[in-house]
Scaffold this motif. Structure first.
Motif, PDB file in Angstrom:
ATOM      1  N   TRP A 172     -19.109 -13.094 -15.874  1.00 26.26           N
ATOM      2  CA  TRP A 172     -19.729 -13.465 -14.613  1.00 26.26           C
ATOM      3  C   TRP A 172     -20.416 -14.815 -14.774  1.00 26.26           C
ATOM      4  O   TRP A 172     -20.928 -15.131 -15.840  1.00 26.26           O
ATOM      5  CB  TRP A 172     -20.800 -12.440 -14.220  1.00 26.26           C
ATOM      6  CG  TRP A 172     -20.290 -11.095 -13.846  1.00 26.26           C
ATOM      7  CD1 TRP A 172     -20.182  -9.996 -14.662  1.00 26.26           C
ATOM      8  CD2 TRP A 172     -19.848 -10.670 -12.560  1.00 26.26           C
ATOM      9  NE1 TRP A 172     -19.700  -8.921 -13.967  1.00 26.26           N
ATOM     10  CE2 TRP A 172     -19.483  -9.304 -12.665  1.00 26.26           C
ATOM     11  CE3 TRP A 172     -19.724 -11.296 -11.325  1.00 26.26           C
ATOM     12  CZ2 TRP A 172     -19.009  -8.565 -11.592  1.00 26.26           C
ATOM     13  CZ3 TRP A 172     -19.250 -10.568 -10.242  1.00 26.26           C
ATOM     14  CH2 TRP A 172     -18.905  -9.220 -10.378  1.00 26.26           C
ATOM     15  N   LYS A 178     -25.955 -16.085  -6.497  1.00 25.38           N
ATOM     16  CA  LYS A 178     -24.670 -15.449  -6.238  1.00 25.38           C
ATOM     17  C   LYS A 178     -23.867 -15.377  -7.531  1.00 25.38           C
ATOM     18  O   LYS A 178     -24.021 -16.216  -8.419  1.00 25.38           O
ATOM     19  CB  LYS A 178     -23.888 -16.212  -5.176  1.00 25.38           C
ATOM     20  CG  LYS A 178     -24.581 -16.242  -3.820  1.00 25.38           C
ATOM     21  CD  LYS A 178     -23.785 -17.032  -2.802  1.00 25.38           C
ATOM     22  CE  LYS A 178     -24.488 -17.053  -1.444  1.00 25.38           C
ATOM     23  NZ  LYS A 178     -23.728 -17.847  -0.443  1.00 25.38           N
ATOM     24  N   TYR A 180     -20.075 -14.944  -9.571  1.00 20.49           N
ATOM     25  CA  TYR A 180     -18.651 -15.231  -9.470  1.00 20.49           C
ATOM     26  C   TYR A 180     -17.969 -14.771 -10.755  1.00 20.49           C
ATOM     27  O   TYR A 180     -18.566 -14.800 -11.838  1.00 20.49           O
ATOM     28  CB  TYR A 180     -18.422 -16.732  -9.275  1.00 20.49           C
ATOM     29  CG  TYR A 180     -19.185 -17.322  -8.115  1.00 20.49           C
ATOM     30  CD1 TYR A 180     -18.646 -17.353  -6.835  1.00 20.49           C
ATOM     31  CD2 TYR A 180     -20.472 -17.832  -8.301  1.00 20.49           C
ATOM     32  CE1 TYR A 180     -19.359 -17.887  -5.762  1.00 20.49           C
ATOM     33  CE2 TYR A 180     -21.199 -18.362  -7.246  1.00 20.49           C
ATOM     34  CZ  TYR A 180     -20.636 -18.391  -5.977  1.00 20.49           C
ATOM     35  OH  TYR A 180     -21.347 -18.912  -4.929  1.00 20.49           O
ATOM     36  N   GLY A 191     -13.685 -13.766  -4.716  1.00 18.29           N
ATOM     37  CA  GLY A 191     -14.841 -12.926  -4.445  1.00 18.29           C
ATOM     38  C   GLY A 191     -16.171 -13.610  -4.713  1.00 18.29           C
ATOM     39  O   GLY A 191     -16.287 -14.455  -5.607  1.00 18.29           O
ATOM     40  N   TYR A 193     -20.190 -12.198  -5.185  1.00 23.34           N
ATOM     41  CA  TYR A 193     -20.858 -10.927  -5.413  1.00 23.34           C
ATOM     42  C   TYR A 193     -22.367 -11.114  -5.520  1.00 23.34           C
ATOM     43  O   TYR A 193     -22.862 -12.193  -5.827  1.00 23.34           O
ATOM     44  CB  TYR A 193     -20.319 -10.278  -6.694  1.00 23.34           C
ATOM     45  CG  TYR A 193     -18.821 -10.103  -6.704  1.00 23.34           C
ATOM     46  CD1 TYR A 193     -18.233  -8.930  -6.248  1.00 23.34           C
ATOM     47  CD2 TYR A 193     -17.980 -11.126  -7.159  1.00 23.34           C
ATOM     48  CE1 TYR A 193     -16.861  -8.764  -6.257  1.00 23.34           C
ATOM     49  CE2 TYR A 193     -16.602 -10.974  -7.165  1.00 23.34           C
ATOM     50  CZ  TYR A 193     -16.045  -9.797  -6.714  1.00 23.34           C
ATOM     51  OH  TYR A 193     -14.686  -9.644  -6.707  1.00 23.34           O
ATOM     52  N   THR A 194     -23.082 -10.033  -5.291  1.00 26.97           N
ATOM     53  CA  THR A 194     -24.529 -10.045  -5.443  1.00 26.97           C
ATOM     54  C   THR A 194     -24.892  -9.648  -6.872  1.00 26.97           C
ATOM     55  O   THR A 194     -24.059  -9.118  -7.626  1.00 26.97           O
ATOM     56  CB  THR A 194     -25.186  -9.064  -4.465  1.00 26.97           C
ATOM     57  OG1 THR A 194     -24.782  -7.722  -4.806  1.00 26.97           O
ATOM     58  CG2 THR A 194     -24.770  -9.378  -3.033  1.00 26.97           C
ATOM     59  N   GLU A 197     -24.307  -5.966  -7.312  1.00 29.61           N
ATOM     60  CA  GLU A 197     -22.896  -5.631  -7.536  1.00 29.61           C
ATOM     61  C   GLU A 197     -22.488  -5.974  -8.962  1.00 29.61           C
ATOM     62  O   GLU A 197     -21.711  -5.247  -9.587  1.00 29.61           O
ATOM     63  CB  GLU A 197     -22.018  -6.386  -6.538  1.00 29.61           C
ATOM     64  CG  GLU A 197     -22.119  -5.851  -5.118  1.00 29.61           C
ATOM     65  CD  GLU A 197     -21.378  -6.714  -4.118  1.00 29.61           C
ATOM     66  OE1 GLU A 197     -20.800  -6.143  -3.173  1.00 29.61           O
ATOM     67  OE2 GLU A 197     -21.368  -7.960  -4.284  1.00 29.61           O
ATOM     68  N   ARG A 198     -23.018  -7.049  -9.471  1.00 23.53           N
ATOM     69  CA  ARG A 198     -22.697  -7.427 -10.850  1.00 23.53           C
ATOM     70  C   ARG A 198     -23.214  -6.367 -11.824  1.00 23.53           C
ATOM     71  O   ARG A 198     -22.506  -5.940 -12.741  1.00 23.53           O
ATOM     72  CB  ARG A 198     -23.308  -8.790 -11.173  1.00 23.53           C
ATOM     73  CG  ARG A 198     -23.058  -9.248 -12.605  1.00 23.53           C
ATOM     74  CD  ARG A 198     -24.208  -8.915 -13.534  1.00 23.53           C
ATOM     75  NE  ARG A 198     -23.771  -8.912 -14.937  1.00 23.53           N
ATOM     76  CZ  ARG A 198     -24.562  -8.593 -15.943  1.00 23.53           C
ATOM     77  NH1 ARG A 198     -25.814  -8.244 -15.713  1.00 23.53           N
ATOM     78  NH2 ARG A 198     -24.093  -8.589 -17.182  1.00 23.53           N
ATOM     79  N   SER A 201     -21.061  -3.290 -12.038  1.00 26.55           N
ATOM     80  CA  SER A 201     -19.623  -3.495 -12.255  1.00 26.55           C
ATOM     81  C   SER A 201     -19.118  -3.078 -13.621  1.00 26.55           C
ATOM     82  O   SER A 201     -17.936  -2.827 -13.794  1.00 26.55           O
ATOM     83  CB  SER A 201     -19.270  -4.973 -12.041  1.00 26.55           C
ATOM     84  OG  SER A 201     -19.918  -5.764 -13.034  1.00 26.55           O
TER      85      SER A 201
END
Length: 357
Positions: A172, A178, A180, A191, A193-194, A197-198, A201
């Protein structure tokens, strides 16, 4: 009285001699024989040609019949979400539905050019300037390796099979709050992602504090999917990633922090730090000061192997690579931690931790 004439002795009729047949020269006879053989061969070839032509005509008439067609992604990776795969194959479905002529070409088993168009629809820029490689989820595809038609034995249906290599997430990258995804070549994947969310994951490490590369306008910008995040700090972080990601203490590493890369914030501080999942006394993440990136150590920056040994020692002794402190410095010969009175100020004082078990 009749006198009988003495019967004359019958004489055979003379047979007329036939004139001798004209003799042909040997070379003439050979030429005639060759001509006859050639005529026979020509007749056989012509007969075979007619048979083949009739067969080919029947085959073409049969194969040119437009039959039902579907498209399918082959050898898909198990880690890629089904929704993403549906989006990728949807690009081919949209191409087939562009117009009736295109759909007929999809159904025609003899049209091989449409297979090339399917390839280009994933990885190329079309005549309208649309970069399909960066479009939607296409950037998950590294390259198309093969596209072929498979026709059913009863010739009532066919499948266009698409074989590809896919980019696998390697890390990441956090920028401006943010997140990526990038692959091991630093190519940005689709995408945005927040942080939440990371965290949910999985095991991929995060890299933060990196610069943005120049965008299409020349100004720094997050790369579009399928483009490389081409900055020196991210390249340096990616060399550290394989040393850490499979270690037993890897889950404790929240991020590889490149904020001070090349001493751009503070020349007296180590270039790279590891943020841990423990909250320090000031509310930030506890940190392990790593130093320079792999292969760039100096006389005061110990080897990568020595740093890994120090991390293992801390993990075994304290069950944490930060040893429960706000920061731990492992880039020199001694493992340094803040003094009891300087937890909030790394510059105020530190003390060495014994590396003996």
């Amino acid at each position: 009285m009749f006198w009988l004439r003495p019967q004359q002795e019958s004489m055979p009729h003379a047979v007329a001699e036939k004139p001798p047949a004209p003799r042909l020269a040997p070379w003439v006879r050979g030429l005639l024989t060759l001509a006859i053989v050639l005529l026979l061969i020509a007749g056989m070839i012509e007969g075979y040609r007619r048979v083949v032509d009739r067969y080919a005509t029947r085959v073409v008439e049969t194969q040119s019949e437009k039959i039902a067609v579907t498209a399918k992604l082959m050898n898909t990776p198990p880690w890629l979400d089904a929704g993403i795969l549906n989006s990728i194959i949807g690009e081919t479905a949209a191409l087939a539905q562009r117009d009736l002529a295109t759909y007929d070409r999809f159904r025609n088993p003899l049209d091989q050019d449409i297979l090339r168009e399917i390839h280009d629809n994933y990885l190329a820029t079309d005549q309208n300037g649309v970069n399909h490689w960066a479009k939607d989820n296409n950037a998950w595809i590294k390259k198309i390796t093969r596209i072929e038609r498979v026709i059913s034995p009863d010739r009532k249906s066919q499948v266009i099979e698409i074989f590809a290599e896919y980019r696998k997430p390697a890390a990441w990258v956090e920028s401006a709050g943010k997140c990526y995804l990038i692959d091991d070549q630093r190519v940005r994947l689709p995408g945005v992602y927040t942080l939440a969310e990371r965290k949910a994951s999985g095991k991929l490490m995060m890299i933060n504090g990196v610069d943005l590369p120049p965008g299409d306008t020349g100004a720094p910008a997050v790369p579009v999917p399928s483009k490389t995040w081409d900055t020196d700090d991210l390249a340096a972080a990616m060399t550290l990633l394989p040393l850490l990601q499979n270690q037993p203490y890897a889950p404790q590493i929240l991020a590889i922090d490149m904020t001070n890369f090349q001493g751009r914030k503070d020349k007296l501080q180590p270039w790279i730090a590891l943020d841990t999942d423990r909250v320090a006394s000031d509310g930030s993440a506890s940190r392990v000061l790593w130093g320079r990136p792999p292969g760039k150590t100096t006389f005061y920056d110990i080897s990568d192997a020595a740093k890994l040994k120090a991390l293992s020692m801390l993990f075994l002794k304290y069950n944490r690579i930060d040893a429960g402190y706000d920061f731990v410095d492992i880039h020199t010969e001694q493992v340094m931690v803040p003094s009891a009175t300087a937890q909030n100020d790394p510059a105020a004082g530190s003390t060495a931790v014994s590396q003996s078990r």
